[in-house]
Design a protein around this motif. Structure first.
Motif, PDB file in Angstrom:
ATOM      1  N   GLU A   1      40.800  28.384 150.357  1.00 28.69           N
ATOM      2  CA  GLU A   1      41.667  28.927 151.408  1.00 28.69           C
ATOM      3  C   GLU A   1      41.076  30.215 151.980  1.00 28.69           C
ATOM      4  O   GLU A   1      41.096  30.439 153.195  1.00 28.69           O
ATOM      5  N   PHE A   2      40.531  31.059 151.103  1.00 31.34           N
ATOM      6  CA  PHE A   2      39.921  32.310 151.548  1.00 31.34           C
ATOM      7  C   PHE A   2      38.723  32.037 152.443  1.00 31.34           C
ATOM      8  O   PHE A   2      38.550  32.668 153.485  1.00 31.34           O
ATOM      9  N   VAL A   3      37.880  31.087 152.041  1.00 28.76           N
ATOM     10  CA  VAL A   3      36.704  30.737 152.840  1.00 28.76           C
ATOM     11  C   VAL A   3      37.123  30.178 154.192  1.00 28.76           C
ATOM     12  O   VAL A   3      36.524  30.502 155.226  1.00 28.76           O
ATOM     13  N   ALA A   4      38.156  29.333 154.210  1.00 27.32           N
ATOM     14  CA  ALA A   4      38.617  28.739 155.465  1.00 27.32           C
ATOM     15  C   ALA A   4      39.149  29.809 156.416  1.00 27.32           C
ATOM     16  O   ALA A   4      38.874  29.779 157.621  1.00 27.32           O
ATOM     17  N   VAL A   5      39.909  30.743 155.892  1.00 27.44           N
ATOM     18  CA  VAL A   5      40.470  31.812 156.723  1.00 27.44           C
ATOM     19  C   VAL A   5      39.368  32.695 157.294  1.00 27.44           C
ATOM     20  O   VAL A   5      39.470  33.207 158.413  1.00 27.44           O
ATOM     21  N   ASN A   6      38.284  32.843 156.537  1.00 24.46           N
ATOM     22  CA  ASN A   6      37.183  33.716 156.952  1.00 24.46           C
ATOM     23  C   ASN A   6      35.986  32.924 157.460  1.00 24.46           C
ATOM     24  O   ASN A   6      34.835  33.359 157.329  1.00 24.46           O
ATOM     25  N   ALA A   7      36.254  31.739 158.022  1.00 21.83           N
ATOM     26  CA  ALA A   7      35.180  30.894 158.556  1.00 21.83           C
ATOM     27  C   ALA A   7      34.381  31.670 159.599  1.00 21.83           C
ATOM     28  O   ALA A   7      34.935  32.377 160.443  1.00 21.83           O
ATOM     29  N   GLY A   8      33.070  31.555 159.546  1.00 24.40           N
ATOM     30  CA  GLY A   8      32.208  32.249 160.495  1.00 24.40           C
ATOM     31  C   GLY A   8      31.813  33.634 160.063  1.00 24.40           C
ATOM     32  O   GLY A   8      31.017  34.293 160.732  1.00 24.40           O
ATOM     33  N   LYS A   9      32.345  34.089 158.931  1.00 25.70           N
ATOM     34  CA  LYS A   9      31.995  35.404 158.415  1.00 25.70           C
ATOM     35  C   LYS A   9      31.052  35.256 157.232  1.00 25.70           C
ATOM     36  O   LYS A   9      31.120  34.286 156.488  1.00 25.70           O
ATOM     37  N   THR A  10      30.160  36.232 157.072  1.00 23.13           N
ATOM     38  CA  THR A  10      29.285  36.240 155.906  1.00 23.13           C
ATOM     39  C   THR A  10      30.085  36.713 154.706  1.00 23.13           C
ATOM     40  O   THR A  10      30.673  37.797 154.732  1.00 23.13           O
TER      41      THR A  10
ATOM     42  N   SER B   1      29.729  37.135 147.132  1.00 24.74           N
ATOM     43  CA  SER B   1      30.462  36.690 145.950  1.00 24.74           C
ATOM     44  C   SER B   1      31.294  37.802 145.326  1.00 24.74           C
ATOM     45  O   SER B   1      32.432  37.576 144.911  1.00 24.74           O
ATOM     46  N   ALA B   2      30.741  39.016 145.251  1.00 25.89           N
ATOM     47  CA  ALA B   2      31.486  40.127 144.642  1.00 25.89           C
ATOM     48  C   ALA B   2      32.743  40.450 145.444  1.00 25.89           C
ATOM     49  O   ALA B   2      33.814  40.698 144.871  1.00 25.89           O
ATOM     50  N   ASP B   3      32.617  40.438 146.789  1.00 29.07           N
ATOM     51  CA  ASP B   3      33.774  40.730 147.628  1.00 29.07           C
ATOM     52  C   ASP B   3      34.836  39.637 147.511  1.00 29.07           C
ATOM     53  O   ASP B   3      36.039  39.918 147.447  1.00 29.07           O
ATOM     54  N   VAL B   4      34.390  38.380 147.473  1.00 27.35           N
ATOM     55  CA  VAL B   4      35.334  37.265 147.348  1.00 27.35           C
ATOM     56  C   VAL B   4      36.068  37.351 146.022  1.00 27.35           C
ATOM     57  O   VAL B   4      37.299  37.214 145.960  1.00 27.35           O
ATOM     58  N   ALA B   5      35.328  37.584 144.938  1.00 35.42           N
ATOM     59  CA  ALA B   5      35.956  37.679 143.623  1.00 35.42           C
ATOM     60  C   ALA B   5      36.955  38.827 143.572  1.00 35.42           C
ATOM     61  O   ALA B   5      38.061  38.676 143.028  1.00 35.42           O
ATOM     62  N   ARG B   6      36.594  39.959 144.167  1.00 33.34           N
ATOM     63  CA  ARG B   6      37.495  41.109 144.179  1.00 33.34           C
ATOM     64  C   ARG B   6      38.775  40.783 144.953  1.00 33.34           C
ATOM     65  O   ARG B   6      39.882  41.128 144.527  1.00 33.34           O
ATOM     66  N   GLN B   7      38.627  40.096 146.087  1.00 29.94           N
ATOM     67  CA  GLN B   7      39.804  39.718 146.875  1.00 29.94           C
ATOM     68  C   GLN B   7      40.715  38.772 146.104  1.00 29.94           C
ATOM     69  O   GLN B   7      41.939  38.794 146.274  1.00 29.94           O
ATOM     70  N   LEU B   8      40.123  37.945 145.248  1.00 26.14           N
ATOM     71  CA  LEU B   8      40.919  36.981 144.477  1.00 26.14           C
ATOM     72  C   LEU B   8      41.395  37.558 143.149  1.00 26.14           C
ATOM     73  O   LEU B   8      42.102  36.880 142.392  1.00 26.14           O
ATOM     74  N   GLY B   9      40.977  38.797 142.849  1.00 21.86           N
ATOM     75  CA  GLY B   9      41.456  39.465 141.640  1.00 21.86           C
ATOM     76  C   GLY B   9      40.822  38.980 140.356  1.00 21.86           C
ATOM     77  O   GLY B   9      41.440  39.058 139.286  1.00 21.86           O
ATOM     78  N   VAL B  10      39.582  38.474 140.431  1.00 18.13           N
ATOM     79  CA  VAL B  10      38.887  37.998 139.235  1.00 18.13           C
ATOM     80  C   VAL B  10      37.460  38.530 139.245  1.00 18.13           C
ATOM     81  O   VAL B  10      36.999  39.092 140.239  1.00 18.13           O
ATOM     82  N   SER B  11      36.751  38.317 138.154  1.00 15.22           N
ATOM     83  CA  SER B  11      35.346  38.701 138.100  1.00 15.22           C
ATOM     84  C   SER B  11      34.496  37.616 138.750  1.00 15.22           C
ATOM     85  O   SER B  11      34.932  36.462 138.899  1.00 15.22           O
ATOM     86  N   VAL B  12      33.280  37.982 139.121  1.00  9.30           N
ATOM     87  CA  VAL B  12      32.348  37.001 139.686  1.00  9.30           C
ATOM     88  C   VAL B  12      32.086  35.901 138.663  1.00  9.30           C
ATOM     89  O   VAL B  12      32.003  34.718 139.013  1.00  9.30           O
ATOM     90  N   ARG B  13      31.971  36.268 137.399  1.00 15.92           N
ATOM     91  CA  ARG B  13      31.719  35.279 136.347  1.00 15.92           C
ATOM     92  C   ARG B  13      32.855  34.262 136.260  1.00 15.92           C
ATOM     93  O   ARG B  13      32.619  33.065 136.149  1.00 15.92           O
ATOM     94  N   THR B  14      34.094  34.755 136.319  1.00 12.06           N
ATOM     95  CA  THR B  14      35.239  33.845 136.241  1.00 12.06           C
ATOM     96  C   THR B  14      35.267  32.903 137.438  1.00 12.06           C
ATOM     97  O   THR B  14      35.502  31.693 137.294  1.00 12.06           O
ATOM     98  N   LEU B  15      35.003  33.436 138.622  1.00  6.18           N
ATOM     99  CA  LEU B  15      34.991  32.602 139.819  1.00  6.18           C
ATOM    100  C   LEU B  15      33.875  31.569 139.737  1.00  6.18           C
ATOM    101  O   LEU B  15      34.067  30.399 140.079  1.00  6.18           O
TER     102      LEU B  15
END
Length: 353
Positions: free
Chosen positions: A248-257, A260-274
């Motif tokens: 859902e996050f990727v779809a909402v931000n389609a066309g944006k670079t 991984s660290a920013d995505v994980a932070r937005q989802l409230g988890v570590s990069v390893r967990t994601l």
């Protein structure tokens, strides 16, 4: 070499008939041969897709979205047989990620039609003799690393049959191999009969007896079935929810670079967990999955006939800054260059290429 033999379909005595089935001499031709041996009739409808851009999901089972894992050598087709109270589908799939919202008034049973086939459903591996069972509506995340031959039966109603499973949930349940094979054979026989001897089905009572044979085979498989490990299902539930939020996050931000660290932070988890969640549910690393989605985003934009000079711009918007690497990755996945995709799209719309 494929040979034909005859066998009697086990149904009530009021309708006797003989049908052709497929045998193989030790080879794995059955996955291909069964669907290829079917022909259209008054009952059997067949759909074949020349490539993924013209692929359509099976109608009647729910909303679906497929992302191919290998665009080259694409081959997908399905046959459907509508009876009075159920519909049978036989589908040759392709390596893909399948996101589908199954929906039925009764129940959907799915089974792999050869022992070499495999997939994962919500992170749980499925092989014969495991059955997919859906009652009501259920959202599924399926990964097929290889092409499979899959049969699905959508029953309009399964009241009072005592089948396991919960409403509005999909699950894999394992049954006894003999019961599983008996259900496979019944479905093969019915499809072959409806394809090659459709006149038999118009005789009084035959369709009702066919449906009873299918239900009896399903009842026996269900009676011998046990749910897959509940502990495994519960351990994956967190990962499943996380990957859905990630999509859902990727779809909402389609066309944006996306990093991984920013995505994980937005989802409230570590990069390893994601990363672990994506590997468990999608069967590939987070890096590969994000790159796959970005390549498909580029292709969809090119198919909308952007101007030639925009290829680089589209690639950059989707996070590909190295044009040589981008072109190589694109060609490896789709079997053609971005320019070839664009040229073909513009020819279809009558625009100069």
């Amino acid at each position: 070499m494929v040979k034909l033999r005859t066998r009697s379909l086990s149904i009530p005595a009021s309708a006797f008939f003989v049908v052709a089935t497929i045998a193989t001499d030790g080879s794995d031709d059955r996955r291909v041969s069964l669907l290829d041996e079917l022909v259209e009739s008054d009952f059997v409808k067949i759909s074949r897709s020349p490539d993924f851009d013209h692929f359509r999901s099976i109608e009647g089972l729910g909303e679906a979205n497929s992302i191919p894992l290998d665009y080259r050598n694409f081959a997908a087709s399905f046959a459907s047989l509508r009876l009075k109270t159920c519909t049978i589908y036989l589908q040759r799939t392709f390596p893909r990620i399948l996101q589908i919202q199954y929906s039925t008034t009764g129940a959907i049973i799915g089974l792999l039609m050869d022992d070499a086939a495999s997939l994962t459903l919500n992170g749980v591996e499925g092989r014969a003799p495991a059955l997919l069972l859906v009652k009501g509506s259920a959202r599924c995340e399926i990964v097929e690393q290889q092409a499979n031959l899959v049969a699905l039966v959508n029953f309009d109603s399964v009241d009072d049959r005592g089948w396991p499973g919960e409403l509005d949930r999909a699950q894999l349940i394992t049954t006894e191999p003999a019961k599983f094979d008996a259900l496979r054979v019944t479905l093969r026989d019915v499809l072959m009969l409806a394809s090659h001897s459709p006149d038999t089905l118009v005789q009084p009572g035959v369709i009702e007896n066919i449906e009873e044979s299918i239900l009896q085979a399903a009842d026996l498989a269900m009676a011998a079935a046990t749910p897959s490990s509940e502990a495994k299902r519960l351990s994956l539930s967190h990962y499943l929810a996380l990957v859905r939020k990630f999509d859902e996050f990727v779809a909402v931000n389609a066309g944006k670079t996306l990093y991984s660290a920013d995505v994980a932070r937005q989802l409230g988890v570590s990069v390893r967990t994601l990363h672990n969640a994506v590997v468990a549910i999608r069967g590939m690393s987070m890096h590969r999955y994000m790159r796959l989605r970005r390549l498909w985003s580029v292709r969809q934009q090119l198919l909308r006939s952007a101007s030639p000079q925009s290829i680089k711009a589209v690639a950059l918007v989707n996070g590909f800054w190295h044009m040589g690497e981008f072109t190589a990755l694109y060609r490896e996945l789709f079997g053609e260059t971005p320019q070839q995709t664009l040229s073909a799209a513009r020819k279809q719309t009558g625009e100069p290429s």
